[in-house]
Each structure stands twice: as C-alpha cells, then as structure tokens.
Design an enzyme around this catalytic site. Structure first.
Site, PDB file in Angstrom:
ATOM      1  N   CYS A  14       0.793  -1.228   0.043  1.00  0.00           N
ATOM      2  CA  CYS A  14       0.069   0.158  -0.045  1.00  0.00           C
ATOM      3  C   CYS A  14       0.814   1.204   0.135  1.00  0.00           C
ATOM      4  N   ASP A  15       0.475   2.431   0.076  1.00  0.00           N
ATOM      5  CA  ASP A  15       1.036   3.620  -0.351  1.00  0.00           C
ATOM      6  C   ASP A  15       1.483   4.118   0.999  1.00  0.00           C
ATOM      7  N   ASP A 198     -18.106  11.175  10.285  1.00  0.00           N
ATOM      8  CA  ASP A 198     -18.506   9.976   9.228  1.00  0.00           C
ATOM      9  C   ASP A 198     -19.833   9.724   9.432  1.00  0.00           C
ATOM     10  N   TYR A 423     -10.454   5.443 -11.970  1.00  0.00           N
ATOM     11  CA  TYR A 423     -11.061   7.128 -12.091  1.00  0.00           C
ATOM     12  C   TYR A 423     -12.497   7.069 -12.119  1.00  0.00           C
ATOM     13  N   ASP A 460       9.508  -5.146 -11.814  1.00  0.00           N
ATOM     14  CA  ASP A 460      10.288  -5.709 -10.574  1.00  0.00           C
ATOM     15  C   ASP A 460       9.348  -5.229  -9.375  1.00  0.00           C
ATOM     16  N   ASP A 690     -16.463   0.245  -8.928  1.00  0.00           N
ATOM     17  CA  ASP A 690     -17.256   1.365  -8.564  1.00  0.00           C
ATOM     18  C   ASP A 690     -17.161   2.340  -9.640  1.00  0.00           C
TER      19      ASP A 690
HETATM   20  N1  LIG Z   1      -6.346  -2.166   3.560  1.00  0.00           N
HETATM   21  C1  LIG Z   1      -6.092  -1.301   3.026  1.00  0.00           C
HETATM   22  N2  LIG Z   1      -5.789   0.021   3.300  1.00  0.00           N
HETATM   23  C2  LIG Z   1      -5.714   1.323   2.593  1.00  0.00           C
HETATM   24  C3  LIG Z   1      -6.234   1.348   1.392  1.00  0.00           C
HETATM   25  C4  LIG Z   1      -6.642   0.034   0.815  1.00  0.00           C
HETATM   26  O1  LIG Z   1      -6.787  -0.111  -0.353  1.00  0.00           O
HETATM   27  N3  LIG Z   1      -6.536  -1.133   1.721  1.00  0.00           N
HETATM   28  N4  LIG Z   1      -6.082   2.410   0.766  1.00  0.00           N
HETATM   29  C5  LIG Z   1      -5.260   3.413   1.179  1.00  0.00           C
HETATM   30  C6  LIG Z   1      -5.488   4.665   0.649  1.00  0.00           C
HETATM   31  S1  LIG Z   1      -4.891   4.957  -1.052  1.00  0.00           S
HETATM   32  C7  LIG Z   1      -6.185   5.612   1.185  1.00  0.00           C
HETATM   33  S2  LIG Z   1      -6.534   6.841   0.068  1.00  0.00           S
HETATM   34  C8  LIG Z   1      -6.732   5.402   2.459  1.00  0.00           C
HETATM   35  C9  LIG Z   1      -8.361   5.868   2.412  1.00  0.00           C
HETATM   36  O2  LIG Z   1      -8.844   5.381   3.654  1.00  0.00           O
HETATM   37  P1  LIG Z   1      -9.794   6.063   4.530  1.00  0.00           P
HETATM   38  O3  LIG Z   1      -9.327   7.536   4.763  1.00  0.00           O
HETATM   39  O4  LIG Z   1     -10.002   5.389   5.790  1.00  0.00           O
HETATM   40  O5  LIG Z   1     -11.163   6.069   3.528  1.00  0.00           O
HETATM   41  P2  LIG Z   1     -12.240   5.113   3.237  1.00  0.00           P
HETATM   42  O6  LIG Z   1     -11.859   3.615   4.083  1.00  0.00           O
HETATM   43  O7  LIG Z   1     -12.663   5.062   1.945  1.00  0.00           O
HETATM   44  O8  LIG Z   1     -13.507   5.889   4.278  1.00  0.00           O
HETATM   45  C10 LIG Z   1     -13.450   6.203   5.540  1.00  0.00           C
HETATM   46  C11 LIG Z   1     -14.584   6.441   5.884  1.00  0.00           C
HETATM   47  O9  LIG Z   1     -15.340   7.672   5.202  1.00  0.00           O
HETATM   48  C12 LIG Z   1     -16.534   7.743   5.581  1.00  0.00           C
HETATM   49  N5  LIG Z   1     -17.418   8.574   4.487  1.00  0.00           N
HETATM   50  C13 LIG Z   1     -17.898   8.092   3.308  1.00  0.00           C
HETATM   51  N6  LIG Z   1     -18.434   9.313   2.672  1.00  0.00           N
HETATM   52  C14 LIG Z   1     -17.966  10.275   3.476  1.00  0.00           C
HETATM   53  C15 LIG Z   1     -18.363  11.818   3.320  1.00  0.00           C
HETATM   54  O10 LIG Z   1     -18.971  12.239   2.408  1.00  0.00           O
HETATM   55  N7  LIG Z   1     -17.814  12.428   4.378  1.00  0.00           N
HETATM   56  C16 LIG Z   1     -17.126  11.879   5.506  1.00  0.00           C
HETATM   57  N8  LIG Z   1     -16.794  12.639   6.535  1.00  0.00           N
HETATM   58  N9  LIG Z   1     -16.978  10.666   5.672  1.00  0.00           N
HETATM   59  C17 LIG Z   1     -17.432   9.802   4.786  1.00  0.00           C
HETATM   60  C18 LIG Z   1     -16.728   6.033   5.159  1.00  0.00           C
HETATM   61  O11 LIG Z   1     -17.975   5.910   6.113  1.00  0.00           O
HETATM   62  C19 LIG Z   1     -15.740   5.647   5.939  1.00  0.00           C
HETATM   63  O12 LIG Z   1     -16.030   4.969   7.243  1.00  0.00           O
HETATM   64  O13 LIG Z   1      -6.581   4.108   2.845  1.00  0.00           O
HETATM   65  C20 LIG Z   1      -5.432   3.470   2.724  1.00  0.00           C
HETATM   66  N10 LIG Z   1      -5.296   2.282   3.500  1.00  0.00           N
HETATM   67  N1  LIG Z   2     -13.187   4.781  -8.920  1.00  0.00           N
HETATM   68  C1  LIG Z   2     -12.468   5.058  -7.886  1.00  0.00           C
HETATM   69  N2  LIG Z   2     -11.037   5.414  -8.369  1.00  0.00           N
HETATM   70  C2  LIG Z   2     -10.053   5.701  -7.605  1.00  0.00           C
HETATM   71  C3  LIG Z   2     -10.414   5.513  -6.015  1.00  0.00           C
HETATM   72  C4  LIG Z   2     -11.643   5.153  -5.580  1.00  0.00           C
HETATM   73  O1  LIG Z   2     -11.985   4.945  -4.495  1.00  0.00           O
HETATM   74  N3  LIG Z   2     -12.639   4.934  -6.658  1.00  0.00           N
HETATM   75  N4  LIG Z   2      -9.291   6.003  -5.211  1.00  0.00           N
HETATM   76  C5  LIG Z   2      -8.481   6.685  -5.620  1.00  0.00           C
HETATM   77  C6  LIG Z   2      -7.151   6.681  -4.550  1.00  0.00           C
HETATM   78  S1  LIG Z   2      -7.536   7.039  -2.939  1.00  0.00           S
HETATM   79  C7  LIG Z   2      -5.921   5.973  -4.935  1.00  0.00           C
HETATM   80  S2  LIG Z   2      -4.631   6.153  -3.966  1.00  0.00           S
HETATM   81  C8  LIG Z   2      -5.843   5.738  -6.517  1.00  0.00           C
HETATM   82  C9  LIG Z   2      -4.907   4.428  -6.352  1.00  0.00           C
HETATM   83  O2  LIG Z   2      -4.281   4.143  -7.667  1.00  0.00           O
HETATM   84  P1  LIG Z   2      -3.115   3.039  -7.510  1.00  0.00           P
HETATM   85  O3  LIG Z   2      -2.358   3.350  -6.614  1.00  0.00           O
HETATM   86  O4  LIG Z   2      -2.606   3.429  -9.029  1.00  0.00           O
HETATM   87  O5  LIG Z   2      -3.655   1.595  -7.634  1.00  0.00           O
HETATM   88  P2  LIG Z   2      -4.344   0.630  -8.547  1.00  0.00           P
HETATM   89  O6  LIG Z   2      -5.029   1.352  -9.708  1.00  0.00           O
HETATM   90  O7  LIG Z   2      -5.011  -0.501  -7.898  1.00  0.00           O
HETATM   91  O8  LIG Z   2      -3.061  -0.032  -9.461  1.00  0.00           O
HETATM   92  C10 LIG Z   2      -1.740  -0.272  -8.852  1.00  0.00           C
HETATM   93  C11 LIG Z   2      -1.367  -1.419  -9.850  1.00  0.00           C
HETATM   94  O9  LIG Z   2       0.164  -1.411  -9.614  1.00  0.00           O
HETATM   95  C12 LIG Z   2       0.617  -2.757  -9.923  1.00  0.00           C
HETATM   96  N5  LIG Z   2       1.844  -2.739  -8.880  1.00  0.00           N
HETATM   97  C13 LIG Z   2       1.913  -2.909  -7.675  1.00  0.00           C
HETATM   98  N6  LIG Z   2       3.327  -3.125  -7.287  1.00  0.00           N
HETATM   99  C14 LIG Z   2       4.038  -2.656  -8.502  1.00  0.00           C
HETATM  100  C15 LIG Z   2       5.514  -2.694  -9.027  1.00  0.00           C
HETATM  101  O10 LIG Z   2       6.306  -2.788  -8.058  1.00  0.00           O
HETATM  102  N7  LIG Z   2       5.646  -2.332 -10.114  1.00  0.00           N
HETATM  103  C16 LIG Z   2       4.831  -2.183 -11.014  1.00  0.00           C
HETATM  104  N8  LIG Z   2       4.968  -2.050 -12.241  1.00  0.00           N
HETATM  105  N9  LIG Z   2       3.186  -2.491 -10.840  1.00  0.00           N
HETATM  106  C17 LIG Z   2       3.013  -2.641  -9.664  1.00  0.00           C
HETATM  107  C18 LIG Z   2      -0.676  -3.462  -9.030  1.00  0.00           C
HETATM  108  O11 LIG Z   2      -0.303  -4.919  -9.734  1.00  0.00           O
HETATM  109  C19 LIG Z   2      -1.860  -2.714  -9.518  1.00  0.00           C
HETATM  110  O12 LIG Z   2      -2.248  -3.188 -10.650  1.00  0.00           O
HETATM  111  O13 LIG Z   2      -6.870   5.550  -7.083  1.00  0.00           O
HETATM  112  C20 LIG Z   2      -7.638   6.315  -6.940  1.00  0.00           C
HETATM  113  N10 LIG Z   2      -8.872   5.881  -7.938  1.00  0.00           N
HETATM  114  S1  SF4 Z   3       2.967  -0.500   3.765  1.00  0.00           S
HETATM  115 FE1  SF4 Z   3       2.429  -1.249   5.683  1.00  0.00          FE
HETATM  116  S2  SF4 Z   3       0.170  -0.876   6.115  1.00  0.00           S
HETATM  117 FE2  SF4 Z   3       0.524  -0.843   3.995  1.00  0.00          FE
HETATM  118  S3  SF4 Z   3       0.566  -2.929   3.069  1.00  0.00           S
HETATM  119 FE3  SF4 Z   3       2.658  -2.666   3.638  1.00  0.00          FE
HETATM  120  S4  SF4 Z   3       2.757  -3.343   5.700  1.00  0.00           S
HETATM  121 FE4  SF4 Z   3       0.630  -3.081   5.446  1.00  0.00          FE
HETATM  122 MO   LIG Z   4      -5.399   6.947  -1.716  1.00  0.00          MO
END
Ligand SMILES: Nc1nc2c(c(=O)[nH]1)N[C@H]1C(S)=C(S)[C@@H](COP(=O)(O)OP(=O)(O)OC[C@H]3O[C@@H](n4cnc5c(=O)[nH]c(N)nc54)[C@H](O)[C@@H]3O)O[C@H]1N2
Ligand SMILES: Nc1nc2c(c(=O)[nH]1)N[C@H]1C(S)=C(S)[C@@H](COP(=O)(O)OP(=O)(O)OC[C@H]3O[C@@H](n4cnc5c(=O)[nH]c(N)nc54)[C@H](O)[C@@H]3O)O[C@H]1N2
Ligand code: SF4
Ligand SMILES: [Mo]
Length: 746
Positions: A14-15, A198, A423, A460, A690
């Site tokens: 994750c990021d 929330d 997107y 990689d 979605d």
């Molecule tokens: N395991 C796991 N961990 C992750 C990720 C993952 O894909 N998997 N993704 C990572 C990334 S890139 C991101 S961006 C973060 C996101 O992680 P979070 O910031 O926690 O975001 P979400 O889990 O999408 O939603 C969090 C809460 O927002 C609430 N919510 C929905 N709509 C609204 C609204 O309009 N207003 C308010 N105030 N709340 C609302 C939902 O009920 C939910 O409880 O998680 C990161 N952590």
């Molecule tokens: N519709 C919709 N769009 C969204 C979101 C949403 O909730 N809904 N969330 C937004 C958010 S918060 C975020 S952070 C972004 C996330 O956007 P991204 O971080 O781009 O996540 P993914 O689209 O899942 O794509 C990650 C891809 O990278 C590949 N990958 C993983 N590790 C490596 C590596 O080491 N090398 C290479 N070459 N590839 C690798 C994985 O297999 C996966 O296919 O998406 C955003 N877009």
């Molecule tokens: S960066 Fe940390 S929270 Fe994210 S997948 Fe790796 S061990 Fe889990």
């Molecule tokens: Mo994100």
C-alpha cells in the site's frame, strides 16, 4: 545448508510505506517480518506479511508480452525486453511526430513502482507532453495542490505531541494504513481527544470522543459551521490572524452565511453537536486535521480542503508543536521536484495540458502562479508534493483519448496503475483505451488495464530493488529499502524503463545514471553521501522538525501570508472564498446516497484479488446497507443486488450493518475477478467496479480541480442473481491460508 539473508524494505503493497524486513532463503523471498526497532515494529499489516505470496505468485508477469489478438482479447506472444523497447520507442516516436508530443499520456501512481525518481516527468517534459495523470489526483496529490493555495505547502500532522485529532472520514485501522492507526492509538493513550466525522460508525468513530454522523458529501458545510462557532465565540488565534493571514474579514462575512441552523440542515447533524466539536478542536492545545481522501473526492472538494487549511491556520495550529508542520524540501536528498525538469517543458506545451483551462488547480497553470513564492520560501520553484501539483486532469485526458477533443491522444502508458478501474466513468476510460494506437502497461500482474495494452512489461517489486524512500517528497524522513533477491531476468524497474526509452528516443544524455545505485548516489550527494554509505550508516534518517519557519521567509503564497481568501483562485476567476455546493437534484427513482470507499483490509485498491490467502478474507464485493433500508428493499445479508446510478450499474453482495447510516449505500472500490480471466472479458472488470457508477459529467465535478464526486451520488437497488461465473463468494471457497503470519499491531 540454506542461505538466509535479511534486509530492510519499504513495503509498497500500500502507499503508506512501512519499513520492515525481508528475509530471503536461497535467493527467494521467504518471509516479511516486523522491523527490529521497537518504534517501528508495530508498523506491519497482514498484507505486508503476505508479501512472499505476492512476490512469488505463479501469476507474476515475468516476460515482456506483445499483443497478438484484438485489443483487450488477452492473447499474447512473448518477446525480449530489447525488442519490446525498440518497438515501443519507434511507435511512440511516430505517434508524437504525427499528432504532436501532447498526444502522449501517462498514468501512474509512483509509490508502488517506487524507483521512478520522476524520470517519467523528466521524459515527458523533454519530449514535450504535459499530459501526466495519476491516482493521486483523487488522493493526497490533489490535497497537496489545494493546500498550497492557502499556505504554500502540504503540512504533516505532529501526531507525537498533538492533543486533538480530527478525522474527516479517514479511518486508519490495524490493517489499513497501520502506521497512522498506531500513531492515533498512541496519541489517544496519551489523552489526546479524537473527533470523527463519518456517516457510518467506523472503527475510528467507535472510539471517538465526539462522532458527528454527517450526510455524505457535506464536509465543506460542516467546516463552515465550525468556523462560524470559532469566529462567533472568539476561539481563533487573533495575533496569528492579524500578523499572518489575509482575507479574514471577507472570510468572516462568508462564514456568516452559514448559521448553524443552515449547517445542521445540510449535514443532518444537530447544532449543539456541531458546536461542541468545533469547541473541542479550537480549545485543544495543539490539534491536527490529518489528510483524508474523503474531501479529495467531493463536489466541493477544493472548498473542503481549503477549509481544513483555514481551520488549521486560524486556530494557530500551523507549524507549531502538536499542530501541523510545513516541512519543505529535503536538504540531504535531491527531491523529485528537481529531477522532473518541469522548467524544461515550454510554456506553450504547459498551456496545452488537459484541464489547464477548465479545472486548473492541480495543473501547470497554478504551478506557474506559485513558482516564484515557492522558490522564495522553499528554494526551488516546482514542488511535486505527493507527485500531485502539476498534473493533467484525468477526466479531460480520457475524454481527449476517446473523442480526440480538443486534440488526439494516441499513446497511453500505465505504470503500476490499473487505470481502467481507477478513475470515474469506466465505460469512457474503456472507449478511450480502445481508441489508442499504442498502449504500454508496466505491471506485476495481468490486470484488466494490462489486457488492453499492446505491450505488457513485467515490473520488478520492492524486494528486488534498492531505494531510499522520502515519503513522496512530503515528509523529511529517508527510509532505506534494500534489494534482497534478484528480479526475474526480463523484468525491469521503472527507472530502467524510462532510461532505456530515453536513450532510444535521442535524449539519453539527459538520463546519465547507469544504475539505480548510481541514481541513489546522485540524489544522496546533496547530503554528501553515497548509497553504500547511507546503507551502512543507518536504516532511517529523520530531520528534526523546525517550527514557525514562516517567521523567516513567510509562506509560499503570492502575498507571503496565509491566504484565507485565495488570490490564486481569484486570479483564475473562481470564488476566492470557500463555499458549499449543493448536489444536483436527486432523481426520485434514485433514492439512496451512494459513497465509494471504506478500504478493505485484505487488498490495496484494485490489487491482490488473486492472492488466495487475502481473498479468503473478503471473497466478494459488499454493498453496506442499514437494516431498515435492507428490510424496506427486501434484502437479507448475503443476497446479490444490482446497484444502479444514472451513470451505470454493478452487481455485488448485500452486507447489512447497523453501523451504516440510513439512506446511504457503500460500494467498495476496485473490484474485478482475476479468476475469471479467459472466461469473462477483461476478467470481469465491468461486473462490480465502482468506477462504472461514478459520473465524469461536469455537474458532478468539483469546479476548481475537476475531481469527481464519489461521496454521495444518487443510486437505487434491485434484486439480482449472483453472476453465474462469480461462484466463490464464501471464505471456504478459497484454498486455506498457506503462510500468512500475523505480526500486526495487537
Ligand atoms: N487495507 C487497505 N488500506 C488502505 C487502502 C486499501 O486499499 N486497503 N488504501 C489506502 C489509501 S490509497 C487511502 S486513500 C486510504 C483511504 O482510507 P480512509 O481515509 O479510511 O477512507 P475510506 O476507507 O474510503 O473511508 C473512510 C470513511 O469515510 C466515510 N465516508 C464516506 N463518505 C463520507 C463523506 O462524505 N464524508 C465523511 N466525513 N466521511 C465519509 C466512510 O463511511 C468510511 O468510514 O486508505 C489507505 N489504506
Ligand atoms: N473509482 C475510483 N477510483 C479511485 C479511487 C476510488 O475509490 N474509486 N481511489 C483513488 C485513490 S485514493 C488512490 S490512492 C488511487 C490508487 O491508484 P493506484 O495506486 O494506481 O492503484 P491501482 O489502480 O490499484 O493500481 C496499482 C497497480 O500497480 C501494480 N503494482 C504493484 N506493485 C507494483 C510494482 O512494484 N511495479 C509495477 N510495475 N506495478 C506494481 C498492481 O498490480 C496494481 O495493478 O486510485 C484512486 N482512484
Ligand atoms: S505499507 Fe504497511 S500498512 Fe501498507 S501493506 Fe505494507 S505493511 Fe501493510
Ligand atoms: Mo488513496
């Protein structure tokens, strides 16, 4: 005897980039375990410990592939890396010669590929294309860009000393952004208060001191209500506002348009509760509003993010202990902002960036307006914070790809990004991709996006490469990540990919680094060190925070002050003050408010659905519904449903939760079915994603940035059959866990 090697790694599943340790036995990554430093040992989740299963997975791409069937048919021939790169360079050269360099677009997320070092931006800037997009446009990247409007940088919360944490939706958990979860837990144990906003009773809300269950999409109105209380009751830092802020009187007038009765009406939260939360925040000696993606993805996104900035500033929480610190560029590591060579892209090409005219806030248009103040305060004109401050607008890019308006985009590269699902308006993205002459995907698995490519290059992974992570140029921490095993022979890093392409396209002299280590030596040379020296000296380096730096150099805004009324927005013809924009009228036949998100513990975004031990934890996508709504619609837990919006429809399984808010539906992000590859087109990418539901029409975009609205759009539910091909929807349907060790914070 088996030979075991243990190294430090920065996890990129994750990021959030936890630093942990990877162990290799006989040249294969065998275990990923917690850090040996007690301060970092809890920063690991079960996706991290599953890394050997991911990196050694039988589906891992190991050979460059060239399309032989129709686009999207998923038929390939294996070719050599050299042949693939020669052909890609040749085709990219002829496309950009024919349609202009701006006909080349790139979508990436950077943190998982890790070793790009901004060479993608460098390559594009030298070639002449401004059309770089990323998932960060819907995440911390756009938040960073909007934060700069108010005080010129993107701050970081001082979790270690804060006394109050405000979570606008943001819901870190043991297995979701684990380090932030741990930081919040530690602060709470010290006595810090937590306020959660929330609609649902989220994990964080359950333990909060105050939980406001606002209606989805109304965060900007809520913040205006908080400011109303803070101004009316004199709870702001008058001296800071007087000395360091501009636009206070105009802001106050705007805030007066939002009496609590109006805010209560919009948000659905009682006036007294709004006031109590605002007081708790304003009275705290050191309070933080950590970054949240929730306000990145709303109709009033720019205003909501600006309101967070404004709250931080007027309550005196900017660049102070326990508040939010403005870091600046690293002094010991050359930042990506410099490596990207943004100054080399000619103005005329910057002006062609898609989004520049309509939705300019995270484009080059604003980057240019902030160039001088950024250089004055921080020492360099382009701040690539979380990669997000000079992007093209994704919606405009996909539109141009599909329709050739305002000009054609004909070559599209995706690196570590599953763009088709990542997107808004997936059907449009699909049309866009079908209208390309060249698509290249750099991936570790065959995703639906990769299936649409002409060339798929195996990437990689983090156990196979060296890196020094700098928190996406946002923090001041440098973390060591070491190679512990060799990558598959034909796999490349993104560093290698861009370097090799540049050499083939005639600007190799601008890519002089001969290896990743050479690049790391170059970047670390700013601190007078080589990678080998860094590696032998430390695993992590953290520059001590400095506070109130603005006293010396001011803020990196045109006025040098905190701009409560934004001069940049005013110059662009937008409202310089924050506001709340009502949703378009909800059609009667779409009675629910749908929000995307609530991240799923076992997966990162669209990934890992093919990792059996993780998939067992969440076999199928779940729509969350309140019991009252479930009863009204005649659904039981586990039923399949069709969720439609005016944009499109998906199928998923109902999960009845009394923690949901009535009238709301949650749809998860990023579902596809790797197991359906070969059976259903694009491995079922259109069944449950979605992105099918989310609109990219203008009325659903934030005005200033053009980000789509994911938090509360109209939807309806109907009964549906479980799709015939999607058969494994219970945990037992998936093979039992092999080797996932649970080290996570307990
Ligand atoms: N395991 C796991 N961990 C992750 C990720 C993952 O894909 N998997 N993704 C990572 C990334 S890139 C991101 S961006 C973060 C996101 O992680 P979070 O910031 O926690 O975001 P979400 O889990 O999408 O939603 C969090 C809460 O927002 C609430 N919510 C929905 N709509 C609204 C609204 O309009 N207003 C308010 N105030 N709340 C609302 C939902 O009920 C939910 O409880 O998680 C990161 N952590
Ligand atoms: N519709 C919709 N769009 C969204 C979101 C949403 O909730 N809904 N969330 C937004 C958010 S918060 C975020 S952070 C972004 C996330 O956007 P991204 O971080 O781009 O996540 P993914 O689209 O899942 O794509 C990650 C891809 O990278 C590949 N990958 C993983 N590790 C490596 C590596 O080491 N090398 C290479 N070459 N590839 C690798 C994985 O297999 C996966 O296919 O998406 C955003 N877009
Ligand atoms: S960066 Fe940390 S929270 Fe994210 S997948 Fe790796 S061990 Fe889990
Ligand atoms: Mo994100």
């Amino acid at each position: 005897m088996a030979s075991t090697k243990t190294k430090y790694s920065v996890c990129t599943v994750c990021d959030i980039g936890c630093q942990l340790r990877s162990e290799a036995v006989d040249g294969k990554v065998a275990r990923v375990i917690a850090h040996d430093n007690p301060a970092l040992a809890r920063n690991i989740c079960y996706k991290g410990t599953a890394v050997p299963l991911i990196h050694n997975h039988e589906d891992r791409l190991t050979k460059p592939l060239k399309r032989v069937g129709e686009r999207g048919e998923d038929r390939w021939e294996e070719i050599s890396y050299e042949q693939a790169m020669d052909e890609i360079a040749e085709k990219l050269g002829s496309i950009t010669a024919k349609y202009g360099p701006e006909s080349f677009a790139v979508s990436t997320s950077g943190w998982n590929t890790q070793t790009t070092h901004s060479l993608d931006r460098r390559f594009m800037n030298l070639l002449g294309s401004p059309n770089w997009i990323s998932g960060v446009a819907l995440c911390a990247g756009n938040t960073a860009a909007v934060n700069r409007l108010t005080y010129g940088w993107f701050p970081q919360p001082d979790f270690g000393s804060t006394n109050c944490i405000v979570l606008f939706g943001h819901n870190p958990r043991k297995h979701s952004w684990t380090p932030i979860y741990n930081a919040i837990r530690a602060a709470r144990a010290r006595g810090a208060k937590v306020i959660v906003l929330d609609p649902r009773v989220s994990d964080q809300a359950e333990q909060a001191d105050i939980h406001l269950r606002l209606k989805a999409g109304t965060d900007a109105a809520m913040c205006l209500g908080w400011l109303k209380v803070i101004f009316d009751e004199g709870l702001y830092d008058e001296a800071f506002v007087k000395d360091w802020c501009v636009g206070f009187d105009e802001l106050k007038q705007r805030v007066d348009e939002y009496p609590l009765a109006r805010v209560a009406e919009i948000t659905g939260v009682a006036e007294d509760d709004i006031a109590a939360a605002a007081r708790m925040y304003a009275h705290a000696d050191g309070a933080v509003i950590p970054w949240t993606p929730i306000t990145d993805q709303q109709l009033s996104s720019t205003s909501a993010i600006r309101l967070h900035s404004i709250l931080r500033a007027v309550t005196g929480n900017l660049d102070v202990v326990g508040g939010e610190t403005l870091g600046g560029f690293s002094e010991t590591y050359i930042p990506e902002s410099e490596l990207g060579l943004h100054e080399r892209l000619p103005d005329a090409q910057k002006e062609k960036q898609l989004g520049y005219d309509d939705h300019p806030v995270f484009t080059y248009r604003v980057a240019e307006m902030l160039k001088e103040p950024t250089e004055k305060t921080w020492g360099f004109p382009y701040a690539d914070l979380v990669m997000g401050c000079q992007m093209a607008n994704p919606t405009d890019v996909f539109r141009a790809m599909a329709t050739e308006d305002p000009y054609p985009i004909k070559a599209f590269f995706c690196l570590g990004n599953n763009a088709l699902l990542s997107y808004a308006n997936q059907h449009q993205i699909h049309r866009a991709m079908l209208n390309q002459e060249l698509i290249v995907s750099h991936e570790i698995f065959m995703t639906p996006t990769a299936m649409l490519a002409d060339y798929v290059l195996p990437g990689d992974v983090f156990t196979e490469r060296d890196h020094v992570a700098d928190g996406w140029s946002w923090g001041t921490r440098l973390s060591l990540s070491q190679k512990v095993v060799d990558a598959p022979e034909e796999a490349s890093s993104t560093f290698q990919f861009w370097t090799d392409l540049a050499h083939r396209m005639g600007f190799g002299d601008e890519f002089p680094w001969t290896s990743l280590e050479d690049m790391l030596d170059y970047r670390l040379s700013r601190g007078g060190r080589t990678f080998a020296q860094f590696e032998s000296a430390t695993f992590m380096e953290l520059a001590p925070p400095k506070f109130r730096k603005y006293l010396k150099k001011g803020f990196a805004t045109p006025s040098g002050k905190v701009e409560l009324a934004s001069s940049v927005l005013a110059d662009l013809g937008f409202d310089p003050l924050p506001y709340y924009r009502e949703l378009p009228v909800q059609p009667d036949d779409f009675p629910y408010l749908v929000f995307t998100g609530v991240r799923e513990d076992p997966f990162f975004q669209t990934g890992q659905r093919n990792i059996e031990s993780l998939r067992r934890r969440m076999p199928a996508p779940n729509l969350f519904l309140h019991p009252v709504d479930a009863q009204k619609e005649g659904f039981a837990d586990g039923d399949w449903a069709k969720l439609s919006t005016p944009q499109g429809a998906v199928l998923a399984q109902i999960a009845v939760h009394d923690t949901m808010k009535e009238g709301h539906i949650r749809v998860p992000h990023g579902w596809w079915y790797p197991e359906l590859r070969g059976e259903v087109d694009l491995a079922g990418a259109f069944i449950s994603s979605d992105a099918v539901l989310c609109s990219d029409e203008d009325e659903w975009l934030d005005h200033e940035q053009g980000v789509p609205h994911f938090k509360g759009f109209p939807g309806k539910l109907e009964k549906a059959q479980q799709p015939a091909q999607v058969s494994r929807t219970r945990p037992g349907d998936w093979r039992p866990d092999t080797a996932v060790e649970e080290h996570a914070a307990s």
